[in-house]
Design a protein around this motif. Structure first.
Motif, mmCIF file in Angstrom:
data_model
loop_
_atom_site.group_PDB
_atom_site.id
_atom_site.type_symbol
_atom_site.label_atom_id
_atom_site.label_comp_id
_atom_site.label_asym_id
_atom_site.label_seq_id
_atom_site.Cartn_x
_atom_site.Cartn_y
_atom_site.Cartn_z
ATOM 1 N N THR A 1 -0.171 8.909 -10.896
ATOM 2 C CA THR A 1 -1.502 9.499 -11.059
ATOM 3 C C THR A 1 -2.511 8.353 -11.035
ATOM 4 N N SER A 2 -3.776 8.690 -10.929
ATOM 5 C CA SER A 2 -4.812 7.658 -10.847
ATOM 6 C C SER A 2 -4.953 6.856 -12.141
ATOM 7 N N ASP A 3 -4.396 7.376 -13.245
ATOM 8 C CA ASP A 3 -4.457 6.624 -14.511
ATOM 9 C C ASP A 3 -3.132 5.890 -14.784
ATOM 10 N N PHE A 4 -2.384 5.627 -13.724
ATOM 11 C CA PHE A 4 -1.168 4.817 -13.775
ATOM 12 C C PHE A 4 -0.034 5.495 -14.555
ATOM 13 N N ARG A 5 0.113 6.793 -14.387
ATOM 14 C CA ARG A 5 1.239 7.504 -14.989
ATOM 15 C C ARG A 5 2.219 7.865 -13.864
ATOM 16 N N MET A 6 3.445 7.358 -13.965
ATOM 17 C CA MET A 6 4.404 7.560 -12.893
ATOM 18 C C MET A 6 4.922 8.997 -12.881
ATOM 19 N N LEU A 7 4.870 9.634 -11.694
ATOM 20 C CA LEU A 7 5.378 10.990 -11.525
ATOM 21 C C LEU A 7 6.734 11.013 -10.838
ATOM 22 N N TYR A 8 6.921 10.058 -9.946
ATOM 23 C CA TYR A 8 8.184 10.057 -9.198
ATOM 24 C C TYR A 8 8.533 8.634 -8.762
ATOM 25 N N HIS A 9 9.843 8.337 -8.762
ATOM 26 C CA HIS A 9 10.353 7.046 -8.290
ATOM 27 C C HIS A 9 11.699 7.309 -7.626
ATOM 28 N N ASP A 10 11.862 6.756 -6.420
ATOM 29 C CA ASP A 10 13.131 6.944 -5.715
ATOM 30 C C ASP A 10 14.302 6.335 -6.474
ATOM 31 N N ALA A 11 14.086 5.147 -7.036
ATOM 32 C CA ALA A 11 15.189 4.440 -7.701
ATOM 33 C C ALA A 11 14.626 3.478 -8.748
ATOM 34 N N ILE A 12 14.660 3.893 -9.996
ATOM 35 C CA ILE A 12 14.143 3.067 -11.087
ATOM 36 C C ILE A 12 14.899 1.743 -11.170
ATOM 37 N N ASP A 13 16.215 1.781 -10.908
ATOM 38 C CA ASP A 13 17.040 0.580 -11.029
ATOM 39 C C ASP A 13 16.841 -0.386 -9.865
ATOM 40 N N ASN A 14 16.068 0.002 -8.871
ATOM 41 C CA ASN A 14 15.822 -0.869 -7.721
ATOM 42 C C ASN A 14 14.315 -0.884 -7.440
ATOM 43 N N ASP A 15 13.583 -1.400 -8.395
ATOM 44 C CA ASP A 15 12.121 -1.363 -8.326
ATOM 45 C C ASP A 15 11.613 -2.553 -7.519
ATOM 46 N N ILE A 16 11.426 -2.357 -6.224
ATOM 47 C CA ILE A 16 10.975 -3.435 -5.346
ATOM 48 C C ILE A 16 9.522 -3.786 -5.626
ATOM 49 N N ILE A 17 8.666 -2.777 -5.693
ATOM 50 C CA ILE A 17 7.245 -3.008 -5.938
ATOM 51 C C ILE A 17 6.994 -3.028 -7.449
ATOM 52 N N LYS A 18 6.501 -4.128 -7.950
ATOM 53 C CA LYS A 18 6.208 -4.252 -9.372
ATOM 54 C C LYS A 18 4.750 -3.825 -9.611
ATOM 55 N N GLU A 19 4.548 -2.520 -9.732
ATOM 56 C CA GLU A 19 3.184 -2.031 -9.937
ATOM 57 C C GLU A 19 2.666 -2.439 -11.318
ATOM 58 N N ASN A 20 1.388 -2.680 -11.358
ATOM 59 C CA ASN A 20 0.723 -2.936 -12.638
ATOM 60 C C ASN A 20 -0.687 -2.371 -12.561
ATOM 61 N N ALA A 21 -1.396 -2.466 -13.653
ATOM 62 C CA ALA A 21 -2.745 -1.888 -13.705
ATOM 63 C C ALA A 21 -3.676 -2.518 -12.671
ATOM 64 N N ASP A 22 -3.515 -3.836 -12.454
ATOM 65 C CA ASP A 22 -4.368 -4.517 -11.474
ATOM 66 C C ASP A 22 -4.109 -3.996 -10.063
ATOM 67 N N MET A 23 -2.824 -3.773 -9.714
ATOM 68 C CA MET A 23 -2.496 -3.256 -8.383
ATOM 69 C C MET A 23 -3.061 -1.855 -8.199
ATOM 70 N N ILE A 24 -2.902 -1.002 -9.218
ATOM 71 C CA ILE A 24 -3.425 0.363 -9.132
ATOM 72 C C ILE A 24 -4.940 0.334 -8.955
ATOM 73 N N ALA A 25 -5.608 -0.550 -9.701
ATOM 74 C CA ALA A 25 -7.067 -0.664 -9.590
ATOM 75 C C ALA A 25 -7.460 -1.150 -8.195
ATOM 76 N N HIS A 26 -6.644 -2.062 -7.656
ATOM 77 C CA HIS A 26 -6.925 -2.589 -6.317
ATOM 78 C C HIS A 26 -6.777 -1.486 -5.262
ATOM 79 N N ILE A 27 -5.755 -0.654 -5.414
ATOM 80 C CA ILE A 27 -5.546 0.457 -4.477
ATOM 81 C C ILE A 27 -6.692 1.451 -4.582
ATOM 82 N N LEU A 28 -7.100 1.759 -5.814
ATOM 83 C CA LEU A 28 -8.216 2.688 -6.007
ATOM 84 C C LEU A 28 -9.505 2.143 -5.393
ATOM 85 N N SER A 29 -9.648 0.823 -5.435
ATOM 86 C CA SER A 29 -10.849 0.200 -4.885
ATOM 87 C C SER A 29 -10.823 0.141 -3.362
ATOM 88 N N GLU A 30 -9.663 -0.274 -2.800
ATOM 89 C CA GLU A 30 -9.560 -0.478 -1.352
ATOM 90 C C GLU A 30 -9.111 0.781 -0.597
#
Length: 219
Positions: free
Chosen positions: A90-119
């Motif tokens: 969600t836009s407030d950084f609440r995860m709804l779905y993940h293909d594989a929690i044990d294989n988390d390639i992308i390390k999302e954080n608040a800064d990344m989410i903010a960057h996506i919302l901005s760009e």
């Protein structure tokens, strides 16, 4: 006889030198062209894969948000393609779905989410994986979708292209040397003929003249 051998020896030296210089210069241009071909092809592969990655990420997010496919089914799809990982937030950084929690390639954080919302959309590399982050609007709400995947097929094609370019370079370099050697010989033939005729000029033959077919050229 000694003079004739000396002329032939010097002629061979000049011929070899001209051949090497011509081959090196042409090979440098040839190599530059091949490098450009590989770089442009690599960039094209990357751009194409980013485009496909975005399309697949949006498709999976849409299926999940529309409840057409449940999370368990989507994760079973992931098991058949472990080179593609999709996540929905969600836009407030609440995860709804993940293909594989044990294989988390992308390390999302608040800064990344903010960057996506901005760009609205970002692209990045994670080791051998390519990743995207984008906003997907569904039912009036904005969701953050991230995905990472490895372009195995594309990289295999680039590997084959590299092998082909190396083989072509070796063959081309060999042909360049042979062609340059032949052309250098043809270019030096008139000089060699003049040198041999000059050898015939002696004290008893001072009236001997060198044959010149064209008196207006460089010879």
């Amino acid at each position: 006889t000694w003079n004739r051998l000396h002329i032939n020896r010097e002629s061979m030296k000049i011929r070899t030198s001209l051949t090497l210089k011509t081959t090196v210069a042409t090979a440098a241009v040839f190599l530059l062209c091949m490098v450009l071909i590989y770089v442009v092809s690599s960039h094209s592969r990357s751009r194409t894969f980013y485009h496909d990655l975005k399309g697949e990420a949006v498709t999976k997010a849409h299926l999940f948000l529309q409840n057409q496919v449940d999370a368990a089914t989507m994760q079973s799809i992931y098991l058949n393609n472990r080179k593609f990982i999709d996540e929905v937030y969600t836009s407030d950084f609440r995860m709804l779905y993940h293909d594989a929690i044990d294989n988390d390639i992308i390390k999302e954080n608040a800064d990344m989410i903010a960057h996506i919302l901005s760009e609205k959309e970002i692209e990045f590399d994670i080791g051998e994986y390519q990743g995207v982050g984008l906003i997907y609007t569904y039912d009036g709400k904005d969701y953050i979708v991230t995905a990472a995947a490895y372009d195995g097929y594309g990289h295999q094609n680039m590997h084959e292209l590299l092998k082909t370019l190396v083989i072509l370079f070796v063959i081309g370099l060999s042909l360049l040397y042979v062609t340059g050697y032949i052309l250098a010989g043809a270019a030096l033939r008139p000089v060699k003929a003049i040198a041999e005729e000059a050898e015939k000029i002696t004290e008893s033959k001072l009236d001997h003249r060198l044959p010149v077919k064209n008196d207006k050229d460089e010879l």
